[in-house]
Design a protein around this motif. Structure first.
Motif, PDB file in Angstrom:
ATOM      1  N   ASP A  33       0.808  -1.221   0.000  1.00 10.74           N
ATOM      2  CA  ASP A  33       0.000   0.000   0.000  1.00 10.74           C
ATOM      3  C   ASP A  33       0.842   1.273   0.000  1.00 10.74           C
ATOM      4  OD1 ASP A  33      -2.409  -1.371  -0.107  1.00 10.74           O
ATOM      5  OD2 ASP A  33      -2.603  -1.459   2.079  1.00 10.74           O
ATOM      6  N   ALA A  34       2.062   1.201   0.501  1.00  8.57           N
ATOM      7  CA  ALA A  34       2.934   2.377   0.563  1.00  8.57           C
ATOM      8  C   ALA A  34       3.718   2.608  -0.731  1.00  8.57           C
ATOM      9  CB  ALA A  34       3.901   2.244   1.730  1.00  8.57           C
ATOM     10  N   LEU A  35       3.669   1.662  -1.661  1.00  5.90           N
ATOM     11  CA  LEU A  35       4.404   1.803  -2.919  1.00  5.90           C
ATOM     12  C   LEU A  35       3.744   2.840  -3.819  1.00  5.90           C
ATOM     13  CD1 LEU A  35       4.999  -1.966  -3.836  1.00  5.90           C
ATOM     14  CD2 LEU A  35       6.621  -0.396  -2.751  1.00  5.90           C
ATOM     15  N   SER A  36       4.546   3.447  -4.674  1.00  2.94           N
ATOM     16  CA  SER A  36       3.996   4.331  -5.708  1.00  2.94           C
ATOM     17  C   SER A  36       3.263   3.467  -6.734  1.00  2.94           C
ATOM     18  CB  SER A  36       5.122   5.105  -6.393  1.00  2.94           C
ATOM     19  OG  SER A  36       5.910   4.219  -7.184  1.00  2.94           O
ATOM     20  N   ASP A  37       2.442   4.085  -7.569  1.00  2.00           N
ATOM     21  CA  ASP A  37       1.740   3.323  -8.606  1.00  2.00           C
ATOM     22  C   ASP A  37       2.725   2.624  -9.537  1.00  2.00           C
ATOM     23  OD1 ASP A  37      -0.738   3.951  -7.597  1.00  2.00           O
ATOM     24  OD2 ASP A  37      -1.191   5.478  -9.107  1.00  2.00           O
ATOM     25  N   THR A  38       3.821   3.277  -9.859  1.00  2.00           N
ATOM     26  CA  THR A  38       4.837   2.665 -10.721  1.00  2.00           C
ATOM     27  C   THR A  38       5.441   1.442 -10.047  1.00  2.00           C
ATOM     28  OG1 THR A  38       5.346   4.804 -11.722  1.00  2.00           O
ATOM     29  CG2 THR A  38       7.004   3.071 -11.958  1.00  2.00           C
ATOM     30  N   GLN A  39       5.745   1.559  -8.758  1.00  2.00           N
ATOM     31  CA  GLN A  39       6.296   0.416  -8.022  1.00  2.00           C
ATOM     32  C   GLN A  39       5.274  -0.709  -7.914  1.00  2.00           C
ATOM     33  OE1 GLN A  39       7.426   2.757  -4.549  1.00  2.00           O
ATOM     34  NE2 GLN A  39       9.536   2.017  -4.784  1.00  2.00           N
ATOM     35  N   LYS A  40       4.017  -0.357  -7.711  1.00  7.95           N
ATOM     36  CA  LYS A  40       2.964  -1.383  -7.651  1.00  7.95           C
ATOM     37  C   LYS A  40       2.875  -2.129  -8.976  1.00  7.95           C
ATOM     38  CE  LYS A  40       0.168   0.860  -4.128  1.00  7.95           C
ATOM     39  NZ  LYS A  40      -1.043   1.603  -3.805  1.00  7.95           N
ATOM     40  N   ASP A  41       2.923  -1.392 -10.075  1.00 10.86           N
ATOM     41  CA  ASP A  41       2.877  -2.030 -11.394  1.00 10.86           C
ATOM     42  C   ASP A  41       4.069  -2.965 -11.591  1.00 10.86           C
ATOM     43  OD1 ASP A  41       0.539  -0.641 -11.963  1.00 10.86           O
ATOM     44  OD2 ASP A  41       1.563   0.930 -13.102  1.00 10.86           O
ATOM     45  N   THR A  42       5.232  -2.547 -11.136  1.00 11.16           N
ATOM     46  CA  THR A  42       6.427  -3.383 -11.255  1.00 11.16           C
ATOM     47  C   THR A  42       6.301  -4.626 -10.378  1.00 11.16           C
ATOM     48  OG1 THR A  42       7.782  -1.436 -11.732  1.00 11.16           O
ATOM     49  CG2 THR A  42       8.943  -3.425 -11.028  1.00 11.16           C
ATOM     50  N   PHE A  43       5.784  -4.463  -9.172  1.00 10.97           N
ATOM     51  CA  PHE A  43       5.575  -5.610  -8.283  1.00 10.97           C
ATOM     52  C   PHE A  43       4.627  -6.613  -8.935  1.00 10.97           C
ATOM     53  CE2 PHE A  43       3.286  -7.749  -4.813  1.00 10.97           C
ATOM     54  CZ  PHE A  43       4.351  -8.324  -4.145  1.00 10.97           C
ATOM     55  N   ILE A  44       3.565  -6.129  -9.541  1.00 11.03           N
ATOM     56  CA  ILE A  44       2.605  -7.012 -10.214  1.00 11.03           C
ATOM     57  C   ILE A  44       3.278  -7.735 -11.382  1.00 11.03           C
ATOM     58  CG2 ILE A  44       0.487  -7.033 -11.598  1.00 11.03           C
ATOM     59  CD1 ILE A  44      -0.471  -4.730  -9.662  1.00 11.03           C
ATOM     60  N   ARG A  45       4.125  -7.034 -12.124  1.00 16.05           N
ATOM     61  CA  ARG A  45       4.875  -7.691 -13.210  1.00 16.05           C
ATOM     62  C   ARG A  45       5.816  -8.748 -12.649  1.00 16.05           C
ATOM     63  NH1 ARG A  45       8.298  -5.658 -16.705  1.00 16.05           N
ATOM     64  NH2 ARG A  45       9.008  -3.909 -15.457  1.00 16.05           N
ATOM     65  N   LEU A  46       6.405  -8.468 -11.497  1.00 15.46           N
ATOM     66  CA  LEU A  46       7.297  -9.425 -10.852  1.00 15.46           C
ATOM     67  C   LEU A  46       6.555 -10.722 -10.533  1.00 15.46           C
ATOM     68  CD1 LEU A  46      10.259  -9.517  -9.681  1.00 15.46           C
ATOM     69  CD2 LEU A  46       9.228  -8.928  -7.497  1.00 15.46           C
ATOM     70  N   LEU A  47       5.304 -10.600 -10.116  1.00 15.83           N
ATOM     71  CA  LEU A  47       4.512 -11.777  -9.771  1.00 15.83           C
ATOM     72  C   LEU A  47       4.235 -12.676 -10.974  1.00 15.83           C
ATOM     73  CD1 LEU A  47       1.921 -10.210  -7.313  1.00 15.83           C
ATOM     74  CD2 LEU A  47       4.013 -11.482  -6.755  1.00 15.83           C
ATOM     75  N   ALA A  48       4.357 -12.135 -12.172  1.00 19.26           N
ATOM     76  CA  ALA A  48       4.129 -12.925 -13.385  1.00 19.26           C
ATOM     77  C   ALA A  48       5.339 -13.795 -13.740  1.00 19.26           C
ATOM     78  CB  ALA A  48       3.780 -12.007 -14.551  1.00 19.26           C
ATOM     79  N   CYS A  49       6.453 -13.586 -13.062  1.00 24.95           N
ATOM     80  CA  CYS A  49       7.666 -14.364 -13.339  1.00 24.95           C
ATOM     81  C   CYS A  49       7.558 -15.743 -12.694  1.00 24.95           C
ATOM     82  CB  CYS A  49       8.890 -13.626 -12.800  1.00 24.95           C
ATOM     83  SG  CYS A  49       9.149 -12.021 -13.594  1.00 24.95           S
ATOM     84  N   SER A  50       8.346 -16.660 -13.213  1.00 25.45           N
ATOM     85  CA  SER A  50       8.308 -18.030 -12.691  1.00 25.45           C
ATOM     86  C   SER A  50       8.947 -18.103 -11.306  1.00 25.45           C
ATOM     87  CB  SER A  50       9.038 -18.982 -13.643  1.00 25.45           C
ATOM     88  OG  SER A  50      10.440 -18.806 -13.536  1.00 25.45           O
ATOM     89  N   ASP A  51       8.574 -19.133 -10.571  1.00 23.39           N
ATOM     90  CA  ASP A  51       9.162 -19.349  -9.250  1.00 23.39           C
ATOM     91  C   ASP A  51      10.676 -19.517  -9.339  1.00 23.39           C
ATOM     92  OD1 ASP A  51       6.662 -19.174  -8.156  1.00 23.39           O
ATOM     93  OD2 ASP A  51       6.540 -21.268  -7.525  1.00 23.39           O
ATOM     94  N   LEU A  52      11.143 -20.206 -10.364  1.00 24.69           N
ATOM     95  CA  LEU A  52      12.586 -20.412 -10.505  1.00 24.69           C
ATOM     96  C   LEU A  52      13.319 -19.095 -10.720  1.00 24.69           C
ATOM     97  CD1 LEU A  52      12.696 -23.698 -12.615  1.00 24.69           C
ATOM     98  CD2 LEU A  52      13.152 -23.405 -10.172  1.00 24.69           C
ATOM     99  N   GLN A  53      12.728 -18.218 -11.536  1.00 21.19           N
ATOM    100  CA  GLN A  53      13.338 -16.901 -11.737  1.00 21.19           C
ATOM    101  C   GLN A  53      13.365 -16.125 -10.426  1.00 21.19           C
ATOM    102  OE1 GLN A  53      10.605 -15.723 -14.899  1.00 21.19           O
ATOM    103  NE2 GLN A  53      12.381 -15.250 -16.180  1.00 21.19           N
ATOM    104  N   LEU A  54      12.230 -16.081  -9.743  1.00 26.04           N
ATOM    105  CA  LEU A  54      12.141 -15.326  -8.498  1.00 26.04           C
ATOM    106  C   LEU A  54      13.111 -15.867  -7.453  1.00 26.04           C
ATOM    107  CD1 LEU A  54       8.269 -14.872  -8.278  1.00 26.04           C
ATOM    108  CD2 LEU A  54       9.964 -13.146  -8.909  1.00 26.04           C
ATOM    109  N   PHE A  55      13.183 -17.175  -7.328  1.00 25.20           N
ATOM    110  CA  PHE A  55      14.109 -17.775  -6.369  1.00 25.20           C
ATOM    111  C   PHE A  55      15.541 -17.353  -6.683  1.00 25.20           C
ATOM    112  CE2 PHE A  55      16.926 -21.007  -4.720  1.00 25.20           C
ATOM    113  CZ  PHE A  55      16.455 -21.182  -3.426  1.00 25.20           C
ATOM    114  N   SER A  56      15.887 -17.423  -7.948  1.00 24.16           N
ATOM    115  CA  SER A  56      17.232 -17.039  -8.376  1.00 24.16           C
ATOM    116  C   SER A  56      17.523 -15.580  -8.027  1.00 24.16           C
ATOM    117  CB  SER A  56      17.365 -17.270  -9.882  1.00 24.16           C
ATOM    118  OG  SER A  56      18.577 -16.771 -10.368  1.00 24.16           O
ATOM    119  N   TRP A  57      16.581 -14.709  -8.280  1.00 32.98           N
ATOM    120  CA  TRP A  57      16.792 -13.282  -8.033  1.00 32.98           C
ATOM    121  C   TRP A  57      16.826 -12.952  -6.545  1.00 32.98           C
ATOM    122  CZ3 TRP A  57      12.427 -11.790 -11.946  1.00 32.98           C
ATOM    123  CH2 TRP A  57      12.853 -12.107 -13.240  1.00 32.98           C
TER     124      TRP A  57
END
Length: 84
Positions: A33-57
């Motif tokens: 809730d404290a993120l800017s709209d741009t950060q929220k959009d980026t977070f939502i895009r991050l959620l579209a990545c695979s678990d393997l990618q996220l784990f690696s990052w």
């Protein structure tokens, strides 16, 4: 101001790996809730990545090729004190 489907986002935060659940869900619940709209959009895009990618990052085994996604990963790591 952009409207976000918070139920959908929370559902997308649930991952197939416990390690990711312990990173993504707490960040979402405590900081989204404290993120800017741009950060929220980026977070939502991050959620579209695979678990393997996220784990690696998140666990420093690789970096996202998209600079915005990598910035969000870095921000989450720093916010949750996952790195020094």
């Amino acid at each position: 101001m952009t409207q976000y489907n918070k139920l959908r986002i929370e559902w997308d935060c649930r991952r197939g790996m416990l390690e990711l659940d312990n990173v993504i869900m707490p960040f979402y619940r405590q900081h989204f809730d404290a993120l800017s709209d741009t950060q929220k959009d980026t977070f939502i895009r991050l959620l579209a990545c695979s678990d393997l990618q996220l784990f690696s990052w998140f666990f420093n085994r690789g970096m996202a090729t998209d600079p915005q996604l990598q910035q969000m990963v870095d921000y989450i790591q720093k916010t949750l004190k996952l790195t020094d």
